[in-house]
Write an enzyme that holds these catalytic residues in place. Sequence first.
Site, PDB file in Angstrom:
ATOM      1  N   ARG A 172       0.773  -1.260   0.000  1.00  0.00           N
ATOM      2  CA  ARG A 172       0.000   0.000   0.000  1.00  0.00           C
ATOM      3  C   ARG A 172       0.793   1.292   0.000  1.00  0.00           C
ATOM      4  O   ARG A 172       0.204   2.358   0.177  1.00  0.00           O
ATOM      5  CB  ARG A 172      -0.970   0.026   1.197  1.00  0.00           C
ATOM      6  CG  ARG A 172      -1.880  -1.172   1.333  1.00  0.00           C
ATOM      7  CD  ARG A 172      -2.740  -1.359   0.125  1.00  0.00           C
ATOM      8  NE  ARG A 172      -3.819  -2.316   0.351  1.00  0.00           N
ATOM      9  CZ  ARG A 172      -4.424  -2.966  -0.629  1.00  0.00           C
ATOM     10  NH1 ARG A 172      -4.070  -2.784  -1.891  1.00  0.00           N
ATOM     11  NH2 ARG A 172      -5.397  -3.799  -0.365  1.00  0.00           N
ATOM     12  N   ASN A 213      -0.406  -1.684  -7.656  1.00  0.00           N
ATOM     13  CA  ASN A 213      -1.637  -0.878  -7.540  1.00  0.00           C
ATOM     14  C   ASN A 213      -1.613   0.014  -6.297  1.00  0.00           C
ATOM     15  O   ASN A 213      -2.509  -0.011  -5.459  1.00  0.00           O
ATOM     16  CB  ASN A 213      -2.891  -1.769  -7.559  1.00  0.00           C
ATOM     17  CG  ASN A 213      -2.923  -2.813  -6.465  1.00  0.00           C
ATOM     18  OD1 ASN A 213      -1.881  -3.204  -5.942  1.00  0.00           O
ATOM     19  ND2 ASN A 213      -4.105  -3.259  -6.094  1.00  0.00           N
ATOM     20  N   HIS A 220      -3.719 -11.007 -13.155  1.00  0.00           N
ATOM     21  CA  HIS A 220      -4.964 -11.149 -12.398  1.00  0.00           C
ATOM     22  C   HIS A 220      -6.049 -11.385 -13.436  1.00  0.00           C
ATOM     23  O   HIS A 220      -6.315 -10.528 -14.269  1.00  0.00           O
ATOM     24  CB  HIS A 220      -5.241  -9.854 -11.623  1.00  0.00           C
ATOM     25  CG  HIS A 220      -6.530  -9.890 -10.858  1.00  0.00           C
ATOM     26  ND1 HIS A 220      -6.607  -9.603  -9.515  1.00  0.00           N
ATOM     27  CD2 HIS A 220      -7.805 -10.178 -11.229  1.00  0.00           C
ATOM     28  CE1 HIS A 220      -7.853  -9.711  -9.096  1.00  0.00           C
ATOM     29  NE2 HIS A 220      -8.609 -10.055 -10.125  1.00  0.00           N
ATOM     30  N   HIS A 222      -3.343 -16.209  -8.289  1.00  0.00           N
ATOM     31  CA  HIS A 222      -4.494 -16.622  -7.451  1.00  0.00           C
ATOM     32  C   HIS A 222      -5.595 -17.393  -8.178  1.00  0.00           C
ATOM     33  O   HIS A 222      -6.728 -16.953  -8.252  1.00  0.00           O
ATOM     34  CB  HIS A 222      -5.081 -15.459  -6.667  1.00  0.00           C
ATOM     35  CG  HIS A 222      -5.216 -14.143  -7.387  1.00  0.00           C
ATOM     36  ND1 HIS A 222      -5.694 -14.031  -8.665  1.00  0.00           N
ATOM     37  CD2 HIS A 222      -4.956 -12.875  -6.971  1.00  0.00           C
ATOM     38  CE1 HIS A 222      -5.717 -12.756  -9.003  1.00  0.00           C
ATOM     39  NE2 HIS A 222      -5.263 -12.038  -8.002  1.00  0.00           N
ATOM     40  N   ASN A 274     -10.889 -10.707  -4.412  1.00  0.00           N
ATOM     41  CA  ASN A 274     -10.935 -10.870  -5.861  1.00  0.00           C
ATOM     42  C   ASN A 274      -9.694 -11.645  -6.271  1.00  0.00           C
ATOM     43  O   ASN A 274      -8.594 -11.149  -6.001  1.00  0.00           O
ATOM     44  CB  ASN A 274     -10.905  -9.515  -6.587  1.00  0.00           C
ATOM     45  CG  ASN A 274     -12.040  -8.615  -6.179  1.00  0.00           C
ATOM     46  OD1 ASN A 274     -13.065  -9.089  -5.695  1.00  0.00           O
ATOM     47  ND2 ASN A 274     -11.854  -7.319  -6.391  1.00  0.00           N
ATOM     48  N   ASP A 334      -1.194 -12.967  -1.527  1.00  0.00           N
ATOM     49  CA  ASP A 334      -1.995 -11.832  -2.004  1.00  0.00           C
ATOM     50  C   ASP A 334      -2.419 -10.962  -0.808  1.00  0.00           C
ATOM     51  O   ASP A 334      -3.535 -10.448  -0.774  1.00  0.00           O
ATOM     52  CB  ASP A 334      -3.211 -12.300  -2.808  1.00  0.00           C
ATOM     53  CG  ASP A 334      -3.904 -11.168  -3.553  1.00  0.00           C
ATOM     54  OD1 ASP A 334      -3.358 -10.046  -3.594  1.00  0.00           O
ATOM     55  OD2 ASP A 334      -5.001 -11.400  -4.081  1.00  0.00           O
ATOM     56  N   HIS A 342      -6.989  -3.814   4.134  1.00  0.00           N
ATOM     57  CA  HIS A 342      -7.874  -2.643   4.150  1.00  0.00           C
ATOM     58  C   HIS A 342      -8.244  -2.415   5.607  1.00  0.00           C
ATOM     59  O   HIS A 342      -8.177  -3.352   6.415  1.00  0.00           O
ATOM     60  CB  HIS A 342      -9.149  -2.914   3.348  1.00  0.00           C
ATOM     61  CG  HIS A 342      -8.904  -3.204   1.896  1.00  0.00           C
ATOM     62  ND1 HIS A 342      -8.600  -2.224   0.981  1.00  0.00           N
ATOM     63  CD2 HIS A 342      -8.910  -4.375   1.203  1.00  0.00           C
ATOM     64  CE1 HIS A 342      -8.429  -2.777  -0.218  1.00  0.00           C
ATOM     65  NE2 HIS A 342      -8.603  -4.078  -0.108  1.00  0.00           N
TER      66      HIS A 342
HETATM   67  O1  DOR Z   1      -8.882  -9.025  -3.268  1.00  0.00           O
HETATM   68  C1  DOR Z   1      -7.988  -8.403  -3.830  1.00  0.00           C
HETATM   69  N1  DOR Z   1      -7.482  -7.281  -3.309  1.00  0.00           N
HETATM   70  N2  DOR Z   1      -7.519  -8.848  -4.984  1.00  0.00           N
HETATM   71  C2  DOR Z   1      -6.636  -8.145  -5.719  1.00  0.00           C
HETATM   72  O2  DOR Z   1      -6.227  -8.599  -6.752  1.00  0.00           O
HETATM   73  C3  DOR Z   1      -6.207  -6.809  -5.289  1.00  0.00           C
HETATM   74  C4  DOR Z   1      -6.291  -6.699  -3.830  1.00  0.00           C
HETATM   75  C5  DOR Z   1      -6.115  -5.294  -3.334  1.00  0.00           C
HETATM   76  O3  DOR Z   1      -5.178  -4.615  -3.777  1.00  0.00           O
HETATM   77  O4  DOR Z   1      -6.887  -4.869  -2.480  1.00  0.00           O
END
Ligand code: DOR
Length: 448
Positions: free
Chosen positions: A66, A96, A180, A238, A285, A312, A316
């Site tokens: 992050r 990301n 992905h 994944h 995801n 992965d 959050h």
């Molecule tokens: O669940 C997910 N969260 N899958 C991802 O590919 C990205 C990740 C995220 O960056 O929060």
Amino acid sequence: MNQSNKLIKNATLVNENEILQCDLLICGNRIEKIASNIEVSPNYEVIDASGKYIIPGLIDDQVHFREPGLTHKACIHTESKAALAGGITSFLEMPNTKPQTTTRAEWEAKNRIAAETSFANYAFMFGGTNDNLEEILALDNKRVPALKLFLGSSTGNMLVDNPEVLRAIFSSTKLVIAVHCEDEQSIRTNLKAAQEKYGDDIPMAEHPLIRSEEACYLSSSQAVALAKETGARLHVFHVSTAKELELFRNDIPLKEKKITAEVCIHHLWFSAEDYQTKGTRIKWNPAVKTKEDRAALWEGLNTDLLDVLATDHAPHTEEEKNQVYTKAPSGGPLVQHALPALLTAYHQGKITLEKIVQKACHNPALLFDVKDRGYIREGYYADLVVLDLDKEFEVTKKDVLYQCGWSPFEGTQFKGYVEATLLNGQWAYSKGQVHPQSAAMELTFDRE
Ligand code: DOR
């Protein structure tokens, strides 16, 4: 006493498909000697590891730490400490972030943050977009582990959806392309239908029907077809369904494979039945799917259709996760607990210790050409994990090291405990504490 020279006596090593009793001599940051009954002069730190298992440090090929830009969720400093507590000594981090890691300047900036703050060994994947092919082709392949492409949108909206660009990337880069895979159109159609029925408060049980098996298969089969056509080196992240396993092979060694696959701990541990109790805490995801999918993933891992075990790790905040379905982000923190979960699975007879080590330590090193790590070998860096296989513990909020302060495993009883982690020959984690001095290094890749 010279703290950087160590002799570990009577350890049980799990390494290269063997379990054997040995002594380990560590000089500086490397393994000097592996043999029975090594004797040294008194100025070595001698550790008696009788009854303990030692494995190579895990190399996690998919984490989201992050930073920069999303540091209210996590940062490299906090999550790399949690990784060490979970036996993960090296991580490959995803692009990301904010800004996204899609230019060389942003990639360098991230490396600088890690050089100052990371507690574990690090490397950063580079993000492909619809318009950065020139940047991709100018990358230093000895420092960039792989290119990451989102062929389905997830946190951060990094979708690469221009077919011509995709073909150009697949045809031109020598890097591993990590993808992905979830088909965007299928997801949008399914989500719209669910929203028409439920509004924003869609029951979590719908998640694997929205981010469906078909969405996964459509996207991953297209990526595999394009890789076959262009000769690209593809790594499918994944994998979450039984059906996708038909896309992969197990009749050749990993080094000869042009198409490889990863499975993550949450898809092996949870199933759709857990949505009832865990809700958005297990919203990922791709989605956690059925019990049958989960059983097939274990089978695929044990039969080498799946090559790499990863986390992965995607934290959050609890506040973000506690929102209604359409607003709660996907992802959860995992690096501290993946290995104890795997050791628990070992006690349950689902996987052998040798297989865990192959998939979480050796194979990421092989797949990405990580230099001198991933194995317990003379001359390799001393990244090691000391395990108490029989110790049981419950995951509690107070022991969580993630900045977000929660874990999807809270309340879970594990059997198999990370007692200590050695990073580049230095103690990095022991007695429940991360050591304040870090010996972390940037990973390098043994490539032309
Ligand atoms: O669940 C997910 N969260 N899958 C991802 O590919 C990205 C990740 C995220 O960056 O929060």
